[in-house]
Design a protein around this motif. Structure first.
Motif, short mmCIF file in Angstrom:
data_model
loop_
_atom_site.label_atom_id
_atom_site.label_comp_id
_atom_site.label_asym_id
_atom_site.label_seq_id
_atom_site.Cartn_x
_atom_site.Cartn_y
_atom_site.Cartn_z
N UNK A 92 -4.67 -5.27 -1.86
CA UNK A 92 -5.82 -4.54 -1.31
C UNK A 92 -6.99 -4.57 -2.29
N UNK A 93 -8.18 -4.41 -1.76
CA UNK A 93 -9.37 -4.32 -2.61
C UNK A 93 -9.36 -3.00 -3.37
N UNK A 94 -10.11 -2.97 -4.46
CA UNK A 94 -10.14 -1.77 -5.31
C UNK A 94 -10.55 -0.54 -4.52
N UNK A 95 -11.64 -0.64 -3.76
CA UNK A 95 -12.14 0.53 -3.03
C UNK A 95 -11.24 0.88 -1.84
N UNK A 96 -10.58 -0.14 -1.30
CA UNK A 96 -9.63 0.11 -0.22
C UNK A 96 -8.45 0.94 -0.72
N UNK A 97 -7.96 0.59 -1.90
CA UNK A 97 -6.86 1.36 -2.49
C UNK A 97 -7.32 2.75 -2.89
N UNK A 98 -8.53 2.84 -3.41
CA UNK A 98 -9.07 4.14 -3.82
C UNK A 98 -9.14 5.10 -2.62
N UNK A 99 -9.55 4.61 -1.49
CA UNK A 99 -9.62 5.44 -0.29
C UNK A 99 -8.22 5.86 0.16
N UNK A 100 -7.26 4.93 0.07
CA UNK A 100 -5.89 5.24 0.48
C UNK A 100 -5.27 6.30 -0.43
N UNK A 101 -5.55 6.21 -1.73
CA UNK A 101 -5.00 7.19 -2.67
C UNK A 101 -5.67 8.55 -2.49
N UNK A 102 -6.94 8.53 -2.16
CA UNK A 102 -7.64 9.80 -1.91
C UNK A 102 -7.05 10.52 -0.69
N UNK A 103 -6.54 9.74 0.26
CA UNK A 103 -5.98 10.33 1.48
C UNK A 103 -4.64 11.01 1.22
N UNK B 147 0.83 -1.20 0.00
CA UNK B 147 0.00 0.00 0.00
C UNK B 147 0.87 1.25 0.00
N UNK B 148 1.94 1.23 0.77
CA UNK B 148 2.85 2.37 0.83
C UNK B 148 3.53 2.58 -0.53
N UNK B 149 3.91 1.49 -1.18
CA UNK B 149 4.53 1.58 -2.49
C UNK B 149 3.57 2.15 -3.53
N UNK B 150 2.33 1.68 -3.52
CA UNK B 150 1.34 2.18 -4.47
C UNK B 150 1.06 3.67 -4.25
N UNK B 151 1.02 4.08 -3.00
CA UNK B 151 0.78 5.50 -2.69
C UNK B 151 1.94 6.36 -3.20
N UNK B 152 3.17 5.89 -3.01
CA UNK B 152 4.33 6.64 -3.49
C UNK B 152 4.31 6.74 -5.02
N UNK B 153 4.08 5.63 -5.69
CA UNK B 153 4.04 5.64 -7.15
C UNK B 153 2.93 6.53 -7.68
N UNK B 154 1.79 6.51 -7.01
CA UNK B 154 0.67 7.35 -7.43
C UNK B 154 1.04 8.83 -7.34
N UNK B 155 1.66 9.22 -6.26
CA UNK B 155 2.04 10.63 -6.08
C UNK B 155 3.07 11.05 -7.13
N UNK B 156 3.99 10.14 -7.46
CA UNK B 156 5.01 10.46 -8.46
C UNK B 156 4.38 10.58 -9.85
N UNK B 157 3.53 9.63 -10.20
CA UNK B 157 2.91 9.65 -11.53
C UNK B 157 1.95 10.82 -11.68
N UNK B 158 1.23 11.14 -10.61
CA UNK B 158 0.32 12.29 -10.67
C UNK B 158 1.10 13.58 -10.84
N UNK B 159 2.24 13.70 -10.17
CA UNK B 159 3.06 14.90 -10.30
C UNK B 159 3.61 15.03 -11.72
#
Length: 286
Positions: A273-284, A78-90
């Protein structure tokens, strides 16, 4: 935990059933020190002879992980996905230069430091920064970068499997070492052939303990250790595949959310993680 329980149960089942069946544990205990030194000592020396210093060092470190299991669980993914998401979004919103300072000095980066579970894995941090750097310098072909990442991941997998292979080879040789110990016991017995039957019986029993210990150590201890190390190496290899999937999907033109969803599919099922679980984590972290 389960590895420790399994090893304890092996000893209980083998020696417990022997004792319950009327076997004399004293016979085994009396012969055990000499047989273990012969078989175990020869196996360790052969291990040192057959493997490089690097493999020996990694094998020693890998044994400690048998009881801890793989380094990566759901929290790490989950921590890795959050980091990658922030990098790709930037990159998507501000351009690739927006992450340049982060990939040049990741351990001083506020972005990486916000994800300590990833930051403590130096190899993964280097993997991410290396390919983000290549992307920022103009290598933007999804096929080319994917092929490069695949080759590096396979190289790392091959190296991570060295300890498992080394222990597997050791397990294959231990039954033969048990025969060596048994033959030495027979030679000792033949040198005492004039002794009374009860003495000869004890000597023959000692010799047979050698055969038993070789088989027992090979198939009940060392082979399961090799299998465990192989499973851990294969599972941990998926961590880099998550990074690969995210970067490849991004280069193919997908939105950050879609790229991260592609990466999520690479996570082992027990940690995914479940799809909605990841979606909530990325929204945070948005």
């Amino acid at each position: 935990m389960f590895a420790m329980i399994g090893l304890g149960a092996v000893f209980l089942c083998v020696f417990g059933s022997y004792a319950v069946g009327g076997g004399k544990i004293a016979v085994i205990l009396d012969a055990l020190p000499g047989e273990v030194v012969t078989i175990g000592g020869a196996a360790v020396c052969a291990f040192l002879t057959a493997n490089s210093t690097d493999v020996i060092r990694h094998s020693t470190a890998a044994v400690k992980r048998i009881f801890r299991g793989a380094r990566y669980g759901k929290r790490e993914y989950m921590d890795l996905l959050a980091l990658l998401y922030r990098m790709l979004r930037s990159i998507k919103t501000k351009g690739v230069l927006s992450i340049e300072q982060h990939i040049e000095k990741p351990f001083e980066s506020s972005l990486f430091n916000a994800h300590p579970l990833v930051l403590r894995d130096v190899a993964t941090v280097e993997f991410i920064t290396d390919y983000m750097r290549m992307f920022s310098t103009g290598v933007d072909s999804p096929l080319e970068l994917d092929a490069l990442m695949e080759r590096e991941i396979e190289k790392a997998r091959h190296e991570d499997l060295h300890p498992a292979h080394a222990f597997s080879v050791m397990a294959d040789g231990m039954p033969a070492l048990g025969i060596v110990a048994a033959v030495l016991g027979v030679i000792k017995t033949m040198g005492s052939i004039t002794e009374p039957p009860e003495v000869l019986g004890g000597l023959i029993g000692h010799a047979l303990v050698g055969t038993f210990m070789g088989i027992f150590l090979a198939y009940c201890i060392v082979a399961p250790v090799a299998a465990r190390l192989r499973g851990i190496a294969e599972e941990e290899n998926r961590f880099r595949h998550v990074v690969r999937a995210a970067i490849t999907a991004h280069l193919a033109g997908y939105a950050p959310q879609v790229s991260i969803e592609a990466a999520r599919k690479e996570i082992p099922t027990e940690h995914m993680p479940k799809f909605y679980e990841l979606e909530e984590a990325l929204a945070a972290v948005a």
